[in-house]
Design a protein around this motif. Structure first.
Motif, PDB file in Angstrom:
ATOM      1  N   GLU A  74      57.673  35.884  42.901  1.00 24.97           N
ATOM      2  CA  GLU A  74      56.797  34.751  42.601  1.00 24.97           C
ATOM      3  C   GLU A  74      56.164  34.865  41.209  1.00 24.97           C
ATOM      4  O   GLU A  74      55.737  33.852  40.626  1.00 24.97           O
ATOM      5  N   GLN A  75      56.114  36.084  40.660  1.00 23.02           N
ATOM      6  CA  GLN A  75      55.540  36.226  39.321  1.00 23.02           C
ATOM      7  C   GLN A  75      56.387  35.504  38.278  1.00 23.02           C
ATOM      8  O   GLN A  75      55.855  34.845  37.380  1.00 23.02           O
ATOM      9  N   LEU A  76      57.702  35.633  38.374  1.00 20.56           N
ATOM     10  CA  LEU A  76      58.568  34.946  37.423  1.00 20.56           C
ATOM     11  C   LEU A  76      58.593  33.443  37.696  1.00 20.56           C
ATOM     12  O   LEU A  76      58.602  32.641  36.754  1.00 20.56           O
ATOM     13  N   THR A  77      58.590  33.058  38.949  1.00 29.85           N
ATOM     14  CA  THR A  77      58.553  31.638  39.282  1.00 29.85           C
ATOM     15  C   THR A  77      57.304  30.977  38.687  1.00 29.85           C
ATOM     16  O   THR A  77      57.360  29.868  38.143  1.00 29.85           O
ATOM     17  N   GLU A  78      56.186  31.671  38.765  1.00 26.90           N
ATOM     18  CA  GLU A  78      54.940  31.132  38.185  1.00 26.90           C
ATOM     19  C   GLU A  78      55.062  30.972  36.676  1.00 26.90           C
ATOM     20  O   GLU A  78      54.566  29.991  36.101  1.00 26.90           O
ATOM     21  N   LEU A  79      55.736  31.905  36.008  1.00 25.75           N
ATOM     22  CA  LEU A  79      55.922  31.797  34.558  1.00 25.75           C
ATOM     23  C   LEU A  79      56.782  30.596  34.196  1.00 25.75           C
ATOM     24  O   LEU A  79      56.543  29.927  33.182  1.00 25.75           O
ATOM     25  N   LEU A  80      57.802  30.311  35.017  1.00 28.44           N
ATOM     26  CA  LEU A  80      58.643  29.144  34.765  1.00 28.44           C
ATOM     27  C   LEU A  80      57.843  27.847  34.911  1.00 28.44           C
ATOM     28  O   LEU A  80      57.946  26.942  34.076  1.00 28.44           O
ATOM     29  N   HIS A  81      57.044  27.764  35.960  1.00 30.77           N
ATOM     30  CA  HIS A  81      56.245  26.556  36.169  1.00 30.77           C
ATOM     31  C   HIS A  81      55.137  26.425  35.122  1.00 30.77           C
ATOM     32  O   HIS A  81      54.763  25.296  34.754  1.00 30.77           O
ATOM     33  N   ALA A  82      54.632  27.548  34.632  1.00 33.28           N
ATOM     34  CA  ALA A  82      53.585  27.510  33.608  1.00 33.28           C
ATOM     35  C   ALA A  82      54.142  27.273  32.212  1.00 33.28           C
ATOM     36  O   ALA A  82      53.383  27.189  31.243  1.00 33.28           O
ATOM     37  N   ARG A  83      55.474  27.207  32.090  1.00 30.01           N
ATOM     38  CA  ARG A  83      56.162  26.940  30.820  1.00 30.01           C
ATOM     39  C   ARG A  83      56.002  28.078  29.820  1.00 30.01           C
ATOM     40  O   ARG A  83      56.174  27.889  28.616  1.00 30.01           O
ATOM     41  N   ARG A  84      55.694  29.256  30.313  1.00 33.24           N
ATOM     42  CA  ARG A  84      55.607  30.431  29.438  1.00 33.24           C
ATOM     43  C   ARG A  84      56.961  31.106  29.291  1.00 33.24           C
ATOM     44  O   ARG A  84      57.199  31.852  28.351  1.00 33.24           O
ATOM     45  N   VAL A  85      57.862  30.833  30.223  1.00 32.32           N
ATOM     46  CA  VAL A  85      59.248  31.289  30.176  1.00 32.32           C
ATOM     47  C   VAL A  85      60.122  30.072  30.439  1.00 32.32           C
ATOM     48  O   VAL A  85      59.779  29.229  31.274  1.00 32.32           O
ATOM     49  N   VAL A  86      61.245  29.966  29.717  1.00 30.36           N
ATOM     50  CA  VAL A  86      62.114  28.803  29.881  1.00 30.36           C
ATOM     51  C   VAL A  86      63.567  29.251  30.047  1.00 30.36           C
ATOM     52  O   VAL A  86      63.962  30.319  29.576  1.00 30.36           O
ATOM     53  N   ARG A  87      64.328  28.417  30.738  1.00 22.49           N
ATOM     54  CA  ARG A  87      65.773  28.630  30.881  1.00 22.49           C
ATOM     55  C   ARG A  87      66.471  27.657  29.948  1.00 22.49           C
ATOM     56  O   ARG A  87      66.186  26.456  29.963  1.00 22.49           O
ATOM     57  N   ALA A  88      67.394  28.178  29.131  1.00 23.24           N
ATOM     58  CA  ALA A  88      68.066  27.331  28.148  1.00 23.24           C
ATOM     59  C   ALA A  88      69.382  27.975  27.732  1.00 23.24           C
ATOM     60  O   ALA A  88      69.604  29.173  27.925  1.00 23.24           O
ATOM     61  N   CYS A  89      70.236  27.170  27.139  1.00 26.26           N
ATOM     62  CA  CYS A  89      71.515  27.641  26.609  1.00 26.26           C
ATOM     63  C   CYS A  89      71.258  28.244  25.227  1.00 26.26           C
ATOM     64  O   CYS A  89      70.859  27.542  24.299  1.00 26.26           O
ATOM     65  N   LEU A  90      71.491  29.557  25.096  1.00 22.45           N
ATOM     66  CA  LEU A  90      71.132  30.242  23.857  1.00 22.45           C
ATOM     67  C   LEU A  90      72.236  31.209  23.424  1.00 22.45           C
ATOM     68  O   LEU A  90      73.313  30.781  23.058  1.00 22.45           O
ATOM     69  N   MET A  91      71.982  32.506  23.487  1.00 20.08           N
ATOM     70  CA  MET A  91      72.916  33.498  22.980  1.00 20.08           C
ATOM     71  C   MET A  91      74.284  33.349  23.638  1.00 20.08           C
ATOM     72  O   MET A  91      74.385  33.196  24.847  1.00 20.08           O
ATOM     73  N   ARG A  92      75.313  33.404  22.777  1.00 20.49           N
ATOM     74  CA  ARG A  92      76.701  33.291  23.246  1.00 20.49           C
ATOM     75  C   ARG A  92      76.905  32.009  24.050  1.00 20.49           C
ATOM     76  O   ARG A  92      77.736  31.958  24.945  1.00 20.49           O
ATOM     77  N   TYR A  93      76.101  30.981  23.736  1.00 22.74           N
ATOM     78  CA  TYR A  93      76.116  29.672  24.399  1.00 22.74           C
ATOM     79  C   TYR A  93      76.131  29.782  25.913  1.00 22.74           C
ATOM     80  O   TYR A  93      76.781  29.019  26.619  1.00 22.74           O
ATOM     81  N   THR A  94      75.365  30.760  26.443  1.00 24.20           N
ATOM     82  CA  THR A  94      75.195  30.893  27.888  1.00 24.20           C
ATOM     83  C   THR A  94      73.711  30.759  28.240  1.00 24.20           C
ATOM     84  O   THR A  94      72.835  30.868  27.384  1.00 24.20           O
ATOM     85  N   GLN A  95      73.462  30.546  29.527  1.00 22.35           N
ATOM     86  CA  GLN A  95      72.093  30.347  29.979  1.00 22.35           C
ATOM     87  C   GLN A  95      71.303  31.657  29.919  1.00 22.35           C
ATOM     88  O   GLN A  95      71.765  32.694  30.383  1.00 22.35           O
ATOM     89  N   HIS A  96      70.111  31.580  29.354  1.00 22.06           N
ATOM     90  CA  HIS A  96      69.211  32.726  29.276  1.00 22.06           C
ATOM     91  C   HIS A  96      67.803  32.300  29.664  1.00 22.06           C
ATOM     92  O   HIS A  96      67.432  31.129  29.525  1.00 22.06           O
TER      93      HIS A  96
END
Length: 377
Positions: A74-96
């Motif tokens: 739940e700690q990481l889930t909270e970071l995603l909802h708080a927008r402090r961590v994001v999922r995006a297509c980045l290095m090597r054009y893969t999801q990070h």
């Protein structure tokens, strides 16, 4: 020249003694938080790791569990909802999964990588489309809201009806700064369409200007010591030799046992080769296995051929800091079994430690199971 200047130059001068493969291994494990579990916040860990591969939602959670003391999903889930961590297509054009701060630096710098994959994967299927207009139209459609890729594709196809909606939406994802907000990337999410939001909407700030030097520094901090080819393999960027040369006066320079230059940050940890490394279970696509052109610091070529098959990268077991096998969890009703397939026999003492770590993994990854078993080879 004062004493401090002489000391600094001495620190940055190339080392005449080559770094052994084991010394390079231990340095990388230290950066990747794998010599021990660390009592740090998950956000701090994500930053230290320069992001986690997030091909599937659960992978970053398992990666943090292996590295952070008392980590809870739940700690990481909270970071995603708080927008402090994001999922995006980045290095090597893969999801990070990266911190919001790292996204602001990485996304503009990795733009050439993402444009290259758009041309490779969707160039023919978007022939005749003005890509600048595609970004402009898609940005207007997405402004202030979240859409799934199929939803955006259908709207884009109203402007370009002769083209596939999917090709249009994928092209927009590669060409425009977007993130994938929750529920995407949340523990346990399976299937479903990937939502998209404009990064400046989601984060409340525009991305920074491109800075290849900062990307080099982020790689060395998380994966060094490293060659130029290593940085390129991790990021997908090309022709970084000049960038590294521009940083040379600020970097420590070593050589490996093959005589190749290894660059590093002067104050980065480089523990001795005899520092113990505990067994660790890493998820599929863990960046420890993907962040170098030469991956011999963590696995031999033979092992690599068994772990990296096609586009897949198996979940792996580290023993003494190197890949010694693969693993998966099977469910049979209320029982969860961790099946470990070693590539070679594991000694009795290490077997006990692997089994103990495996039971801890089951407690995290299958908390609803009434019984957990580890089957080792």
């Amino acid at each position: 020249m004062n004493k401090r200047t002489r000391e600094t130059r001495a620190e940055l001068a190339p080392s005449r003694e080559p770094l052994s493969l084991r010394a390079v291994n231990r340095a990388t494990l230290a950066r990747q938080l794998l010599l021990r579990r660390h009592p740090i916040a998950p956000h701090t860990a994500v930053a230290a790791l320069a992001g986690l591969n997030a091909q599937a939602a659960d992978h970053p959670y398992l990666g943090l569990w292996a590295r952070v003391e008392d980590f809870r999903a739940e700690q990481l889930t909270e970071l995603l909802h708080a927008r402090r961590v994001v999922r995006a297509c980045l290095m090597r054009y893969t999801q990070h999964l990266v911190t919001a701060e790292d996204f602001q630096v990485l996304r503009p710098t990795l733009r050439p990588v993402l444009e290259r994959v758009q041309r490779s994967a969707f160039g023919r299927r978007t022939r005749g489309v003005d890509l600048a207009e595609l970004v402009e139209v898609g940005t207007k459609l997405l402004r202030g809201r979240t859409l799934t890729r199929p939803q955006l594709g259908r709207l884009l196809a109203e402007r370009w009806p002769e083209h596939e909606p999917g090709a249009l939406a994928w092209s927009f994802q590669y060409l425009a700064p977007v993130v994938h907000p929750p529920p995407d990337g949340v523990w346990g999410r399976r299937g479903g369409h990937t939502p998209m939001a404009l990064a400046d909407d989601w984060l409340g700030a525009p991305t920074a200007t491109a800075d290849p030097a900062q990307v080099v520094v982020r790689h060395l901090a998380a994966f060094g010591p490293a060659t130029v080819r290593d940085v390129q393999a991790w990021s997908g960027l090309r022709r970084l030799s000049e960038v590294v040369d521009s940083l040379r006066s600020r970097l420590a320079v070593f050589h490996d046992e093959q005589g190749r230059e290894l660059f590093d940050l002067p104050d980065a940890p480089r523990p001795g080769p005899d520092v113990p490394a505990p067994p660790r279970f890493l998820p599929e696509y863990d960046n420890l296995l993907l962040a170098h052109d030469d991956r011999s610091r963590v696995m031999t070529r033979e092992v690599r051929s068994r772990v990296c098959v096609g586009a897949g990268v198996a979940a792996t077991l580290l023993v003494d800091g190197v890949v010694r096998g693969t693993w998966r969890i099977r469910r049979d009703g209320a029982c969860a079994t961790l099946e470990v397939e070693p590539f070679e026999p594991i000694g009795a003492a290490d077997r006990d430690r692997v089994t103990g770590e495996g039971l801890r993994l089951l407690a995290f990854a299958a908390p609803d199971a009434d019984e957990g078993r580890v089957r080792l080879g």
